[in-house]
Design a protein around this motif. Structure first.
Motif, PDB file in Angstrom:
ATOM      1  N   CYS A  45      -6.404  -2.182   1.537  1.00  0.00           N
ATOM      2  CA  CYS A  45      -5.902  -2.006   2.418  1.00  0.00           C
ATOM      3  C   CYS A  45      -6.197  -2.601   3.776  1.00  0.00           C
ATOM      4  O   CYS A  45      -7.343  -2.231   4.058  1.00  0.00           O
ATOM      5  CB  CYS A  45      -4.753  -0.967   2.379  1.00  0.00           C
ATOM      6  SG  CYS A  45      -3.373  -1.577   3.815  1.00  0.00           S
ATOM      7  N   CYS A  57       1.212  -1.515   0.043  1.00  0.00           N
ATOM      8  CA  CYS A  57       0.082   0.528   0.238  1.00  0.00           C
ATOM      9  C   CYS A  57       0.406   1.325  -0.039  1.00  0.00           C
ATOM     10  O   CYS A  57       2.453   1.073   1.184  1.00  0.00           O
ATOM     11  CB  CYS A  57      -1.050  -0.214   1.332  1.00  0.00           C
ATOM     12  SG  CYS A  57      -1.593   1.472   1.083  1.00  0.00           S
ATOM     13  N   CYS A  65      -5.198  -1.767   7.011  1.00  0.00           N
ATOM     14  CA  CYS A  65      -4.869  -1.202   7.367  1.00  0.00           C
ATOM     15  C   CYS A  65      -5.415  -0.255   7.997  1.00  0.00           C
ATOM     16  O   CYS A  65      -5.708   0.038   9.329  1.00  0.00           O
ATOM     17  CB  CYS A  65      -2.841  -0.749   7.826  1.00  0.00           C
ATOM     18  SG  CYS A  65      -2.026  -2.114   7.992  1.00  0.00           S
ATOM     19  N   HIS A  66      -5.630   0.515   6.645  1.00  0.00           N
ATOM     20  CA  HIS A  66      -6.505   2.214   7.174  1.00  0.00           C
ATOM     21  C   HIS A  66      -7.791   2.295   5.533  1.00  0.00           C
ATOM     22  O   HIS A  66      -8.375   3.253   5.726  1.00  0.00           O
ATOM     23  CB  HIS A  66      -5.536   2.949   6.729  1.00  0.00           C
ATOM     24  CG  HIS A  66      -4.832   3.229   7.429  1.00  0.00           C
ATOM     25  ND1 HIS A  66      -3.066   2.814   6.906  1.00  0.00           N
ATOM     26  CD2 HIS A  66      -4.745   3.160   9.751  1.00  0.00           C
ATOM     27  CE1 HIS A  66      -2.677   2.973   8.098  1.00  0.00           C
ATOM     28  NE2 HIS A  66      -3.004   3.016  10.022  1.00  0.00           N
ATOM     29  N   GLY A  67      -7.771   1.592   5.177  1.00  0.00           N
ATOM     30  CA  GLY A  67      -8.984   0.546   4.974  1.00  0.00           C
ATOM     31  C   GLY A  67      -9.250   1.546   2.962  1.00  0.00           C
ATOM     32  O   GLY A  67     -10.363   1.998   2.079  1.00  0.00           O
ATOM     33  N   SER A  68      -7.387   1.960   2.960  1.00  0.00           N
ATOM     34  CA  SER A  68      -8.134   2.110   0.857  1.00  0.00           C
ATOM     35  C   SER A  68      -8.196   1.480   0.149  1.00  0.00           C
ATOM     36  O   SER A  68      -7.994  -0.288   0.403  1.00  0.00           O
ATOM     37  CB  SER A  68      -6.066   2.863   1.350  1.00  0.00           C
ATOM     38  OG  SER A  68      -5.877   3.646   1.459  1.00  0.00           O
ATOM     39  N   HIS A  95       0.369   4.226   1.182  1.00  0.00           N
ATOM     40  CA  HIS A  95      -0.136   4.805   2.649  1.00  0.00           C
ATOM     41  C   HIS A  95       0.971   4.802   3.133  1.00  0.00           C
ATOM     42  O   HIS A  95       2.089   5.500   3.535  1.00  0.00           O
ATOM     43  CB  HIS A  95      -1.544   4.777   2.667  1.00  0.00           C
ATOM     44  CG  HIS A  95      -0.921   5.722   4.428  1.00  0.00           C
ATOM     45  ND1 HIS A  95      -2.269   4.962   5.506  1.00  0.00           N
ATOM     46  CD2 HIS A  95      -1.615   6.813   4.381  1.00  0.00           C
ATOM     47  CE1 HIS A  95      -2.214   6.016   5.850  1.00  0.00           C
ATOM     48  NE2 HIS A  95      -2.106   6.759   5.654  1.00  0.00           N
ATOM     49  N   LEU A  96       0.763   3.655   4.166  1.00  0.00           N
ATOM     50  CA  LEU A  96       1.911   3.590   5.105  1.00  0.00           C
ATOM     51  C   LEU A  96       2.680   2.388   5.198  1.00  0.00           C
ATOM     52  O   LEU A  96       3.509   1.654   5.857  1.00  0.00           O
ATOM     53  CB  LEU A  96       1.646   3.189   6.789  1.00  0.00           C
ATOM     54  CG  LEU A  96       0.896   4.906   6.771  1.00  0.00           C
ATOM     55  CD1 LEU A  96       0.934   5.229   8.025  1.00  0.00           C
ATOM     56  CD2 LEU A  96       1.728   5.760   6.924  1.00  0.00           C
ATOM     57  N   GLY A  97       2.335   1.164   3.975  1.00  0.00           N
ATOM     58  CA  GLY A  97       3.403  -0.114   3.755  1.00  0.00           C
ATOM     59  C   GLY A  97       2.716  -1.179   3.631  1.00  0.00           C
ATOM     60  O   GLY A  97       3.386  -2.451   3.794  1.00  0.00           O
ATOM     61  N   CYS A  98       0.923  -1.037   4.081  1.00  0.00           N
ATOM     62  CA  CYS A  98       1.035  -2.783   4.676  1.00  0.00           C
ATOM     63  C   CYS A  98       0.719  -3.650   3.317  1.00  0.00           C
ATOM     64  O   CYS A  98       0.483  -2.705   2.059  1.00  0.00           O
ATOM     65  CB  CYS A  98      -0.374  -1.939   5.614  1.00  0.00           C
ATOM     66  SG  CYS A  98      -0.260  -1.331   6.524  1.00  0.00           S
ATOM     67  N   PRO A 112      -6.748   6.562   3.029  1.00  0.00           N
ATOM     68  CA  PRO A 112      -5.379   7.672   2.617  1.00  0.00           C
ATOM     69  C   PRO A 112      -4.952   7.394   1.540  1.00  0.00           C
ATOM     70  O   PRO A 112      -3.766   8.060   1.623  1.00  0.00           O
ATOM     71  CB  PRO A 112      -5.592   7.638   3.801  1.00  0.00           C
ATOM     72  CG  PRO A 112      -5.694   6.402   4.557  1.00  0.00           C
ATOM     73  CD  PRO A 112      -6.731   6.090   3.778  1.00  0.00           C
TER      74      PRO A 112
HETATM   75  S1  FES Z   1      -1.446   1.339   4.592  1.00  0.00           S
HETATM   76 FE1  FES Z   1      -3.006   0.991   3.476  1.00  0.00          FE
HETATM   77  S2  FES Z   1      -4.205   2.955   4.029  1.00  0.00           S
HETATM   78 FE2  FES Z   1      -2.642   3.036   5.366  1.00  0.00          FE
END
Ligand code: FES
Length: 155
Positions: free
Chosen positions: A104, A88, A106-109, A90-93, A121
């Motif tokens: 994703c 992802c 982690c934060h729903g992207s 965003h933050l790498g999940c 996000p």
């Molecule tokens: S790491 Fe994927 S939405 Fe935050």
């Protein structure tokens, strides 16, 4: 009274001198040991960003293969073979595949099937990766080299 069974006590000055010598010896030995270990790196080498995905015959058109230990999705179509990162932006999940693209955890992207952002996000689309061929014909994916979206490597 001293004798064989009752040795003479060590004078305090001698005891402190011996303790100082032992302490200095331990410190010098520890320093030498530490310096001897300096030339050998204590870090593990990072895995190469390039990896062999397999031979093109393993990817007939219409197949999808997930290289899970590299978080890469390899897609084969009539146009060729492409690789997309499942990390992802965003933050790498690691995103998971859904019927209409990727999500994703982690934060729903959410991303569409081509990796474009449908819902944040995540700031940008999933990354398409460079695919080349090794000398023996195997496909090589480089996770450090971005490729334009929808760029298929002709095989
Ligand atoms: S790491 Fe994927 S939405 Fe935050």
């Amino acid at each position: 009274m001293s004798g064989r069974l009752a040795p003479e006590p060590v004078p305090r000055r001698d005891f402190l001198g011996m303790a100082g010598l032992v302490s200095a010896g331990v410190a010098i030995f520890g320093s030498i040991l530490g310096m001897a270990r300096l030339p050998k790196p204590r870090v593990l080498p990072e895995a190469s960003s390039r990896f062999r995905a397999g031979h093109p015959a393993e990817f007939p058109p219409g197949t999808v293969k997930i290289i899970s230990h590299r978080n890469v999705r390899i897609l084969s179509t009539e146009d060729g073979i492409a690789a997309m990162s499942l990390i992802c932006t965003h933050l790498g999940c690691v995103v998971t595949e859904t019927p209409d693209g990727f999500q994703c955890p982690c934060h729903g992207s959410r991303f569409d099937t081509e990796g474009k952002v449908k819902q944040g996000p995540a700031p940008r689309a999933l990354v398409w990766l460079s695919v080349t061929r090794a000398a023996d014909g195997a496909l090589v994916v480089d996770t450090a080299r971005e490729a334009p979206p929808n760029q298929y490597f002709k095989v």
